[in-house]
Design a protein around this motif. Structure first.
Motif, mmCIF file in Angstrom:
data_model
loop_
_atom_site.group_PDB
_atom_site.id
_atom_site.type_symbol
_atom_site.label_atom_id
_atom_site.label_comp_id
_atom_site.label_asym_id
_atom_site.label_seq_id
_atom_site.Cartn_x
_atom_site.Cartn_y
_atom_site.Cartn_z
ATOM 1 N N THR A 280 30.752 25.177 86.388
ATOM 2 C CA THR A 280 30.256 24.480 85.191
ATOM 3 C C THR A 280 31.371 24.263 84.179
ATOM 4 O OG1 THR A 280 28.062 25.452 85.492
ATOM 5 C CG2 THR A 280 28.576 24.563 83.317
ATOM 6 N N MET A 281 32.156 25.315 83.931
ATOM 7 C CA MET A 281 33.243 25.203 82.961
ATOM 8 C C MET A 281 34.346 24.277 83.474
ATOM 9 S SD MET A 281 34.456 25.830 80.028
ATOM 10 C CE MET A 281 33.324 27.089 79.410
ATOM 11 N N ALA A 282 34.666 24.380 84.755
ATOM 12 C CA ALA A 282 35.708 23.521 85.327
ATOM 13 C C ALA A 282 35.339 22.048 85.179
ATOM 14 C CB ALA A 282 35.920 23.870 86.798
ATOM 15 N N GLU A 283 34.089 21.730 85.464
ATOM 16 C CA GLU A 283 33.653 20.339 85.332
ATOM 17 C C GLU A 283 33.700 19.883 83.874
ATOM 18 O OE1 GLU A 283 29.665 17.596 85.848
ATOM 19 O OE2 GLU A 283 29.901 19.303 87.218
ATOM 20 N N ALA A 284 33.301 20.760 82.954
ATOM 21 C CA ALA A 284 33.308 20.410 81.534
ATOM 22 C C ALA A 284 34.723 20.106 81.047
ATOM 23 C CB ALA A 284 32.696 21.543 80.713
ATOM 24 N N VAL A 285 35.696 20.916 81.479
ATOM 25 C CA VAL A 285 37.085 20.704 81.061
ATOM 26 C C VAL A 285 37.636 19.425 81.683
ATOM 27 C CG1 VAL A 285 39.423 21.652 81.114
ATOM 28 C CG2 VAL A 285 37.480 23.159 80.697
ATOM 29 N N LEU A 286 37.282 19.165 82.926
ATOM 30 C CA LEU A 286 37.725 17.934 83.579
ATOM 31 C C LEU A 286 37.163 16.710 82.859
ATOM 32 C CD1 LEU A 286 39.283 16.661 85.956
ATOM 33 C CD2 LEU A 286 37.173 16.808 87.296
ATOM 34 N N ARG A 287 35.912 16.796 82.447
ATOM 35 C CA ARG A 287 35.287 15.681 81.724
ATOM 36 C C ARG A 287 35.940 15.452 80.359
ATOM 37 N NH1 ARG A 287 30.717 13.572 83.755
ATOM 38 N NH2 ARG A 287 29.661 14.706 85.443
ATOM 39 N N ASN A 288 36.516 16.507 79.800
ATOM 40 C CA ASN A 288 37.156 16.404 78.490
ATOM 41 C C ASN A 288 38.592 15.900 78.652
ATOM 42 O OD1 ASN A 288 37.733 16.604 75.772
ATOM 43 N ND2 ASN A 288 38.073 18.819 75.822
ATOM 44 N N ASN A 289 38.709 14.645 79.022
ATOM 45 C CA ASN A 289 40.014 13.986 79.151
ATOM 46 C C ASN A 289 40.935 14.710 80.132
ATOM 47 O OD1 ASN A 289 41.770 11.869 78.493
ATOM 48 N ND2 ASN A 289 42.803 13.088 76.929
ATOM 49 N N ASN A 290 40.338 15.209 81.230
ATOM 50 C CA ASN A 290 41.115 15.895 82.270
ATOM 51 C C ASN A 290 42.001 16.978 81.654
ATOM 52 O OD1 ASN A 290 42.344 16.629 84.670
ATOM 53 N ND2 ASN A 290 43.482 14.725 84.937
ATOM 54 N N GLY A 291 41.355 17.894 80.941
ATOM 55 C CA GLY A 291 42.084 18.912 80.186
ATOM 56 C C GLY A 291 42.959 19.825 81.014
ATOM 57 N N MET A 292 42.717 19.899 82.326
ATOM 58 C CA MET A 292 43.535 20.766 83.172
ATOM 59 C C MET A 292 44.709 20.037 83.799
ATOM 60 S SD MET A 292 40.666 23.265 84.841
ATOM 61 C CE MET A 292 39.453 21.979 84.993
ATOM 62 N N GLY A 293 44.857 18.753 83.488
ATOM 63 C CA GLY A 293 46.014 18.009 83.974
ATOM 64 C C GLY A 293 46.035 17.806 85.472
ATOM 65 N N LEU A 294 44.868 17.717 86.083
ATOM 66 C CA LEU A 294 44.782 17.531 87.526
ATOM 67 C C LEU A 294 45.227 16.118 87.906
ATOM 68 C CD1 LEU A 294 43.778 19.141 90.026
ATOM 69 C CD2 LEU A 294 41.564 18.010 89.728
ATOM 70 N N GLY A 295 45.935 15.995 89.024
ATOM 71 C CA GLY A 295 46.392 14.685 89.480
ATOM 72 C C GLY A 295 47.102 14.806 90.815
ATOM 73 N N TYR A 296 47.691 13.715 91.248
ATOM 74 C CA TYR A 296 48.446 13.728 92.504
ATOM 75 C C TYR A 296 49.594 12.736 92.398
ATOM 76 C CZ TYR A 296 49.680 13.493 97.442
ATOM 77 O OH TYR A 296 50.371 13.549 98.624
ATOM 78 N N LYS A 297 50.807 13.227 92.597
ATOM 79 C CA LYS A 297 51.976 12.354 92.665
ATOM 80 C C LYS A 297 52.903 12.859 93.765
ATOM 81 C CE LYS A 297 52.154 10.283 88.088
ATOM 82 N NZ LYS A 297 53.005 9.880 86.955
ATOM 83 N N ALA A 298 53.297 11.940 94.640
ATOM 84 C CA ALA A 298 54.221 12.299 95.713
ATOM 85 C C ALA A 298 55.536 12.771 95.107
ATOM 86 C CB ALA A 298 54.444 11.105 96.629
ATOM 87 N N ALA A 299 56.080 13.841 95.644
ATOM 88 C CA ALA A 299 57.270 14.461 95.055
ATOM 89 C C ALA A 299 58.512 13.581 95.182
ATOM 90 C CB ALA A 299 57.513 15.818 95.701
#
Length: 324
Positions: A280-299
């Motif tokens: 529940t908390m993880a989803e809430a933080v993600l909804r808040n402008n991706n607060g955990m900085g999750l993403g994917y970029k090839a190195a």
């Protein structure tokens, strides 16, 4: 007649070639679409990096660890197919411990914030305030000093981990490790989702600074390549490509539709233990402008950004041979 025969022959060759290319393309796409998530052994730190694997929670091949040093030891011994670590730690483990891995992608791009307890008379963070940082000489500390320099050092105190920073923010006090005295905290460096967890029960705290934004300003618009994924260098290319493509799609999908995060996490036996945060908390933080900085970029495509980030740790420009 001969010309007509040549035309027919050429058309036949073109059709055969097209059929071959289409078949190859279909086979490749099929391989990517049918990637078996249980085919690779994976380990990641709890918290934001682990959330990239929200679709792996119910699988036995995915595990997490609360102590990155344990993961570093596993990486040094080459015990897992895929390892996730702070980018600087993983790169150093390859270059100094000769760990048999390649850096393939970055999964988190910073989740650090300076929180204010709003008990500072002038509401300006300075060396006269009590500023709590965690993980001395590691990513949070180096990032903070890169942005603010040494001008605040007289007010800085250290705690060990983000959990200790959370307690300081929630209680409003902390213990000075040198003197043993209990002091009042004015500002606390913290990461998401720890901040949101404290905020849910203590409305008086607020964000004073978003260190991702501050880093962009200071570094000429570079990103924080915080936690990266390393793949074992003996894995078959088709296996790695399929895995990375599947993971990238998972991350893109969950950013677009955050409900997928809790849906996937809740398939685990004990989601909060495995991922280090409740669904529940993880989803809430993600909804808040991706607060955990999750993403994917090839190195490999972002080597310059990675080198800029690694310079915070006095790591010289990386060799291309360590990139997947």
């Amino acid at each position: 007649m001969k010309n007509k025969f040549k035309v027919i022959t050429l058309l036949g060759l073109v059709l055969v070639a097209c059929h071959h290319n289409n078949a190859s393309s279909l086979n490749q796409n099929s391989s990517l679409e049918t990637f078996n998530r249980s085919s690779l052994s994976i380990i990641a730190p709890t918290g934001a990096p682990a959330l990239a694997f929200y679709n792996y929670g119910e699988l036995n091949n995915f595990e997490t660890n609360t102590d990155p040093s344990n993961i570093t030891a596993i990486m040094s011994a080459g015990q897992k197919d895929v390892v996730v670590l702070p980018t600087n730690v993983g790169v150093k483990t390859i270059t100094t411990a000769h760990a048999p891995y390649l850096i393939a992608a970055t999964l988190t791009f910073g989740n650090f914030y300076v929180a204010s307890l709003n008990n500072d008379q002038d509401n300006v963070m300075d060396a006269n305030d009590n500023i709590v940082l965690f993980q001395k000489n590691n990513v949070p500390d180096r990032l903070f000093h890169y942005i603010y320099g040494n001008t605040l050092d007289d007010g800085i105190y250290y705690v060990n981990a983000v959990s200790d920073a959370s307690r300081a923010l929630k209680a409003g006090t902390f213990t000075d490790e040198e003197t043993g005295n209990t002091l009042v905290a004015n500002y606390v460096l913290i990461a998401e989702p720890a901040y949101s967890i404290v905020k849910s029960s203590k409305e008086s705290v607020s964000i004073y600074a978003n260190l991702q934004e501050e880093y962009r300003l200071r570094s000429n618009n570079h990103e924080i390549f915080q936690a990266s994924l390393f793949v074992k260098n003996t894995l078959a290319k088709v296996t790695v490509d399929s895995f990375l493509s599947s993971l990238k799609k998972d991350i893109e999908n969950v950013i677009a539709n955050p409900s997928l995060l809790s849906e996937g996490m809740n398939k685990a036996h004990e989601p909060q233990t495995l991922f280090g945060v409740s669904a529940t908390m993880a989803e809430a933080v993600l909804r808040n402008n991706n607060g955990m900085g999750l993403g994917y970029k090839a190195a490999k495509e972002n080597k310059a950004d990675i080198d800029t980030f690694l310079a915070l740790f006095n790591i010289e420009e990386t060799d291309e041979e360590i990139y997947y």
